[in-house]
Motif scaffolding. Structure first.
Motif, PDB file in Angstrom:
ATOM      1  N   ASP A 147       0.856  -1.188   0.000  1.00 57.01           N
ATOM      2  CA  ASP A 147       0.000   0.000   0.000  1.00 57.01           C
ATOM      3  C   ASP A 147       0.904   1.255   0.000  1.00 57.01           C
ATOM      4  OD1 ASP A 147      -2.480   1.470   0.321  1.00 57.01           O
ATOM      5  OD2 ASP A 147      -1.775   1.906   2.346  1.00 57.01           O
ATOM      6  N   ILE A 148       1.935   1.223   0.826  1.00 59.65           N
ATOM      7  CA  ILE A 148       2.874   2.355   0.873  1.00 59.65           C
ATOM      8  C   ILE A 148       3.559   2.510  -0.492  1.00 59.65           C
ATOM      9  CG2 ILE A 148       5.034   3.182   1.929  1.00 59.65           C
ATOM     10  CD1 ILE A 148       4.116   1.602   4.504  1.00 59.65           C
ATOM     11  N   ALA A 149       3.987   1.379  -1.056  1.00 56.93           N
ATOM     12  CA  ALA A 149       4.672   1.416  -2.358  1.00 56.93           C
ATOM     13  C   ALA A 149       3.756   2.014  -3.431  1.00 56.93           C
ATOM     14  CB  ALA A 149       5.094  -0.002  -2.751  1.00 56.93           C
ATOM     15  N   HIS A 150       2.487   1.619  -3.388  1.00 58.17           N
ATOM     16  CA  HIS A 150       1.511   2.126  -4.366  1.00 58.17           C
ATOM     17  C   HIS A 150       1.331   3.644  -4.207  1.00 58.17           C
ATOM     18  CE1 HIS A 150      -2.007   2.464  -6.842  1.00 58.17           C
ATOM     19  NE2 HIS A 150      -2.782   2.756  -5.815  1.00 58.17           N
ATOM     20  N   ARG A 151       1.317   4.097  -2.962  1.00 55.37           N
ATOM     21  CA  ARG A 151       1.159   5.545  -2.740  1.00 55.37           C
ATOM     22  C   ARG A 151       2.383   6.307  -3.273  1.00 55.37           C
ATOM     23  NH1 ARG A 151      -1.189   6.283   3.284  1.00 55.37           N
ATOM     24  NH2 ARG A 151      -1.321   8.451   2.644  1.00 55.37           N
ATOM     25  N   PHE A 152       3.557   5.700  -3.141  1.00 57.67           N
ATOM     26  CA  PHE A 152       4.749   6.333  -3.736  1.00 57.67           C
ATOM     27  C   PHE A 152       4.649   6.326  -5.264  1.00 57.67           C
ATOM     28  CE2 PHE A 152       7.156   5.861   0.337  1.00 57.67           C
ATOM     29  CZ  PHE A 152       7.563   7.182   0.423  1.00 57.67           C
ATOM     30  N   ALA A 153       4.123   5.227  -5.813  1.00 61.31           N
ATOM     31  CA  ALA A 153       3.972   5.152  -7.276  1.00 61.31           C
ATOM     32  C   ALA A 153       3.059   6.276  -7.762  1.00 61.31           C
ATOM     33  CB  ALA A 153       3.412   3.786  -7.677  1.00 61.31           C
ATOM     34  N   GLN A 154       1.996   6.532  -6.982  1.00 56.93           N
ATOM     35  CA  GLN A 154       1.069   7.612  -7.364  1.00 56.93           C
ATOM     36  C   GLN A 154       1.730   8.985  -7.282  1.00 56.93           C
ATOM     37  OE1 GLN A 154      -2.096   6.440  -4.627  1.00 56.93           O
ATOM     38  NE2 GLN A 154      -3.429   6.146  -6.398  1.00 56.93           N
TER      39      GLN A 154
END
Ligand code: F6P
Length: 371
Positions: free
Chosen positions: A120-127
């Motif tokens: 979830d954290i990684a996805h937020r960084f991707a965004q």
């Protein structure tokens, strides 16, 4: 040439080092550089915590447990607890700083190995613009979009081994043993180890349990001259009255409940409701330790190599996944939407019932009340 950074976040799982090994080797063949950020995102905040990973650094690590990079489940950069001058805990967002440092350090991609929280954290960084590839890790096997996460097979095999060993002592003393296994709100570890390890009762978070049915099964065993019983209880199991078992939030900054206590409760109910003596065994973090099984090793090595392929294809904000025995790419967002639960119509549930394992309910009674 590309510069890749790997991080391992959340609870550790056997196979993390195999993924790191695989990424380092696959990148080396392409002439790419690999770095590891220690303890999740610490390497983006302190240069001493960012380490170069060479073939020599990863020699032989594919067969070892834990992670050479260290891990944490308290390090969410989007909500980090810090103590202010008055000694109070404040929650701050340091994600911009991490993104800036990622760019300054010249990285082309971040391979994030984690469970739902870390992904979830990684996805937020991707965004926010960080090129990210996810690798699914957790002994709980509760990530959607992949039929397996690495670490699960090893945890199941540790739990099964423990059950095998308990049978003889339970039988010698005519006791009921209640074994608590991990898995959070999904019953994968309990179901797989319980079936394989000859459990009489398996309690899953997916099927609220009735102590009366558990005791009926113990009595049923006795009718057949089996004076002992093995109960496997998932840490997230709930009673039919909705009672849950947890120890609160634990350490500061930990979002999730620390589960535990179901085995003790079930064992004491058995003592109250039957004439049997009962004991408990909480397997705990043993399930996260040790060398990965061959299955987990191979899966982790495949995930690592597949992640590097996704970097090459620039398929960012995606996670490598196992589907129909093949490596595929799925959007991270889809994998973390909700936790994967045991499918109650699966053949494993049917198998458990058909071989006489009680799942804490009475399907016949339910059928009667429907008709
Ligand atoms: O998610 C993996 C897991 O081992 C769960 O099965 C368990 O509930 C939790 O982590 C334990 O976390 P901790 O290591 O913080 O006690």
């Amino acid at each position: 040439m590309k510069k890749i950074v790997i991080s391992t976040g959340g609870g550790d799982a056997p196979g993390l080092n195999a993924v790191i090994y695989s990424v380092v080797h696959a990148c080396y063949r392409k002439g790419w550089e690999v770095y590891g950020s220690k303890s999740g995102y610490a390497g983006f905040l302190d240069i001493d915590e960012m380490v170069r990973l060479t073939l020599r650094d990863v020699e032989g690590i594919y067969s070892t447990g834990g992670t050479i990079l260290g891990s944490t489940n308290k390090g969410n950069p989007f909500s980090r607890p810090v103590e202010n001058l008055a000694g109070e805990i404040q929650i701050i967002d340091i994600s911009d700083k991490i993104l800036r440092n990622f760019e300054r350090m010249g990285f082309d991609c971040h391979i994030a190995i984690g469970g739902d929280g870390s992904l979830d954290i990684a996805h937020r960084f991707a965004q926010k613009g960080m090129p990210v590839i996810g690798v699914p890790k957790t002994i709980d096997n509760d990530l959607e979009m992949t039929s397996r996460t690495f670490g699960f097979d090893t945890a199941v095999s540790t739990a099964t081994d423990a059950l095998d060993k308990l049978h003889s002592t339970a039988k010698s003393h005519d006791r009921v043993f209640v074994v608590e296994v991990m898995g959070r709100d999904s019953g994968w570890i309990a179901l797989y180890s319980g079936i394989s390890g000859g459990a009489d009762v398996i309690l899953l978070p997916e099927i609220p349990f009735d102590m009366e049915e558990v005791c009926n099964k113990i009595a049923d065993n006795e009718l057949r001259d089996k004076d002992y019983a093995i109960v496997v209880a998932a840490e997230g199991a709930v009673t039919k009255d909705g009672q849950v078992f947890n120890k609160g939030h634990g350490e500061v900054g930990r979002d999730e409940m620390v589960l535990g206590g179901v085995a003790e409760w079930v064992a004491s109910e058995v003592r109250k409701r039957t004439d049997k003596d009962s004991r408990t065994l909480v397997l705990g973090h043993l399930q996260r330790g040790g060398s990965p099984t061959t299955f987990d090793r191979l899966l982790a090595l495949r995930f690592g190599a597949a992640a590097v392929r996704l970097v090459e294809e620039r398929n960012f904000d995606h996670m490598v996944a196992l589907k129909d025995s093949q490596m595929v790419a799925v959007p991270i967002a889809d994998a973390i939407k909700e936790r994967k639960k045991v499918d109650l119509s699966s053949d494993k549930i049917l198998t458990a019932r058909e071989i006489g394992i009680c799942l804490g309910d009475n399907p016949e009674k339910q059928e009667e009340s429907i008709t």
